[in-house]
Design an enzyme around this catalytic site. Structure first.
Site, PDB file in Angstrom:
ATOM      1  CG  ASN A 165      -1.735   1.209   1.413  1.00 10.57           C
ATOM      2  OD1 ASN A 165      -1.791   2.054   0.520  1.00 10.57           O
ATOM      3  ND2 ASN A 165      -2.396   1.343   2.563  1.00 10.57           N
ATOM      4  CD1 TRP A 166       3.296   0.864  -2.902  1.00  5.73           C
ATOM      5  CD2 TRP A 166       3.491   2.064  -4.785  1.00  5.73           C
ATOM      6  NE1 TRP A 166       3.953   0.083  -3.828  1.00  5.73           N
ATOM      7  CE2 TRP A 166       4.088   0.790  -4.992  1.00  5.73           C
ATOM      8  CE3 TRP A 166       3.497   2.982  -5.842  1.00  5.73           C
ATOM      9  CZ2 TRP A 166       4.680   0.427  -6.205  1.00  5.73           C
ATOM     10  CZ3 TRP A 166       4.082   2.620  -7.047  1.00  5.73           C
ATOM     11  CH2 TRP A 166       4.675   1.358  -7.219  1.00  5.73           C
ATOM     12  CE  LYS A 167      -0.189   3.122   4.810  1.00 11.14           C
ATOM     13  NZ  LYS A 167      -0.063   3.198   6.261  1.00 11.14           N
TER      14      LYS A 167
ATOM     15  CG  HIS B  41      -5.731   1.855   5.321  1.00 13.37           C
ATOM     16  ND1 HIS B  41      -5.272   2.756   6.252  1.00 13.37           N
ATOM     17  CD2 HIS B  41      -4.743   0.944   5.144  1.00 13.37           C
ATOM     18  CE1 HIS B  41      -4.043   2.398   6.619  1.00 13.37           C
ATOM     19  NE2 HIS B  41      -3.693   1.313   5.959  1.00 13.37           N
TER      20      HIS B  41
ATOM     21  CD  GLU C 270      -2.876   5.353   6.891  1.00 15.50           C
ATOM     22  OE1 GLU C 270      -2.906   5.397   5.652  1.00 15.50           O
ATOM     23  OE2 GLU C 270      -1.938   4.825   7.532  1.00 15.50           O
TER      24      GLU C 270
ATOM     25  CD  GLU D 198      -3.317  -2.470   7.376  1.00 17.46           C
ATOM     26  OE1 GLU D 198      -2.236  -2.691   6.833  1.00 17.46           O
ATOM     27  OE2 GLU D 198      -3.950  -1.408   7.219  1.00 17.46           O
TER      28      GLU D 198
ATOM     29  N   GLY E  94       2.819   2.127  10.920  1.00 16.58           N
ATOM     30  CA  GLY E  94       3.786   3.218  10.787  1.00 16.58           C
ATOM     31  C   GLY E  94       4.503   3.560  12.079  1.00 16.58           C
TER      32      GLY E  94
ATOM     33  CB  SER F 134       5.557  -2.100  11.945  1.00  9.12           C
ATOM     34  OG  SER F 134       5.170  -0.772  12.252  1.00  9.12           O
TER      35      SER F 134
ATOM     36  N   GLY G 114       2.928  -1.135   4.312  1.00  9.22           N
ATOM     37  CA  GLY G 114       2.960   0.293   4.005  1.00  9.22           C
ATOM     38  C   GLY G 114       4.377   0.747   3.700  1.00  9.22           C
ATOM     39  N   GLY G 115       5.038   1.354   4.683  1.00  9.30           N
ATOM     40  CA  GLY G 115       6.353   1.964   4.504  1.00  9.30           C
ATOM     41  C   GLY G 115       7.356   1.096   3.760  1.00  9.30           C
TER      42      GLY G 115
HETATM   43  P1  13P Z   1       3.212   0.275   7.733  1.00  8.71           P
HETATM   44  O1  13P Z   1       3.695  -1.000   7.084  1.00  8.71           O
HETATM   45  O2  13P Z   1       3.934   1.484   7.269  1.00  8.71           O
HETATM   46  O3  13P Z   1       3.142   0.136   9.226  1.00  8.71           O
HETATM   47  O4  13P Z   1       1.694   0.490   7.222  1.00  8.71           O
HETATM   48  C1  13P Z   1       0.801  -0.555   7.304  1.00  8.71           C
HETATM   49  C2  13P Z   1      -0.417  -0.190   6.526  1.00  8.71           C
HETATM   50  O5  13P Z   1      -1.161   0.684   6.908  1.00  8.71           O
HETATM   51  C3  13P Z   1      -0.667  -0.890   5.273  1.00  8.71           C
HETATM   52  O6  13P Z   1      -1.941  -0.646   4.797  1.00  8.71           O
END
Ligand code: 13P
Length: 254
Positions: A12-14, A98, A100, A170, A176, A216, A237-238
């Site tokens: 997920n590149w956000k 998600h 967020e 999640e 993050g 993470s 994510g990251g």
């Molecule tokens: P991180 O891997 O950066 O913690 O993010 C997880 C995430 O929200 C994937 O959708």
């Protein structure tokens, strides 16, 4: 790794990567993961990069996902993107609900279930996200919160649609933050979700649904997490923003 269900690992590149940057990352992953057949790999760039990345991935085993979509099919919904528009770009998956979006756009379980139904109607596979906050975990409400989200977000799906859907657990406190749930904490919630799916659908459906862990995930913890019985992949994510780190997560999970 010998798993009951084929692993699905999604990046997920956000809200990261310009079109030019997205193409560099996509090209690198295509090269790096050319031989990988054991895992379903999905990348979810921002909307603006979908078309370019889609063309780049035509001859690749990596699938494309979007990060959100509208519950409506077309019309006067300024700023929204419909499932059919994503299908036109050969998008196969869409992340829905998600944390967020639940937090910043106030998305409700009811809205997410409408989006999931609209996704299926357009032959897109939803990746439906659920997870508790730190407060909720610390006050012993994890199962209650996750149950409400799972029941609400998947309401109205048929068994066949459920089988074609992916769930992502999640925990919000692990996103993050560098704080990963222990593999046992994650496995416990995944097993709980699968039991819930038995009661909502049936045993066979619950056994077939893939449940990803997100929060993470890194190359160093991927193997142990993926080794858990009910963990069938990761939503990253990251660490999905870098060719080497995303590639290593996948290689360490095989
Ligand atoms: P991180 O891997 O950066 O913690 O993010 C997880 C995430 O929200 C994937 O959708």
């Amino acid at each position: 790794m010998n798993k009951e269900r084929k692993l699905i690992i999604a990046g997920n590149w956000k809200m990261n990567k310009t079109v030019a940057e997205a193409l560099i990352l996509a090209q690198g992953l295509k090269r790096e993961l050319r031989e990988v057949k054991e895992v379903d790999v999905v990348i979810c760039p921002p909307f603006t990069a979908l078309e370019s990345v889609s063309k780049e991935m035509l001859d690749s085993n990596i699938r494309l996902g979007a990060q959100n979509m509208s519950e409506n099919n077309f019309g006067a919904f300024t700023g929204e993107i419909a499932a059919g528009m994503l299908r036109e770009l050969s998008v196969r998956y869409v992340i829905l609900g998600h944390s967020e979006r639940r937090q910043y756009q106030k998305e409700s379980d009811e809205l997410i279930s409408k989006k999931a139904q609209a996704a299926h109607a357009a032959s897109l596979k939803p990746i439906v996200c659920v997870g508790e906050t730190l407060d909720e975990r610390e006050s012993g409400q994890t199962e209650k919160v996750v149950e409400t989200q799972v029941r609400g977000s998947l309401a109205g799906l048929t068994k066949d649609q459920m089988e074609e859907s992916v769930l992502a657990y999640e925990p919000v406190w692990a996103i993050g933050t560098g704080k990963t749930a222990t593999s046992q904490q994650a496995q416990d919630v995944h097993a709980f979700i699968r039991k819930l799916l038995v009661s909502m659908f049936d045993e066979t459906t619950a056994r077939r649904v893939r449940i990803q862990y997100g929060g993470s995930v890194k190359a160093q913890n991927a193997r142990e997490l993926m080794g858990q019985k009910d963990i069938d992949g990761a939503l990253v994510g990251g660490a999905s923003l870098d060719i080497r780190s995303f590639g290593d997560i996948i290689k360490n999970s095989i």
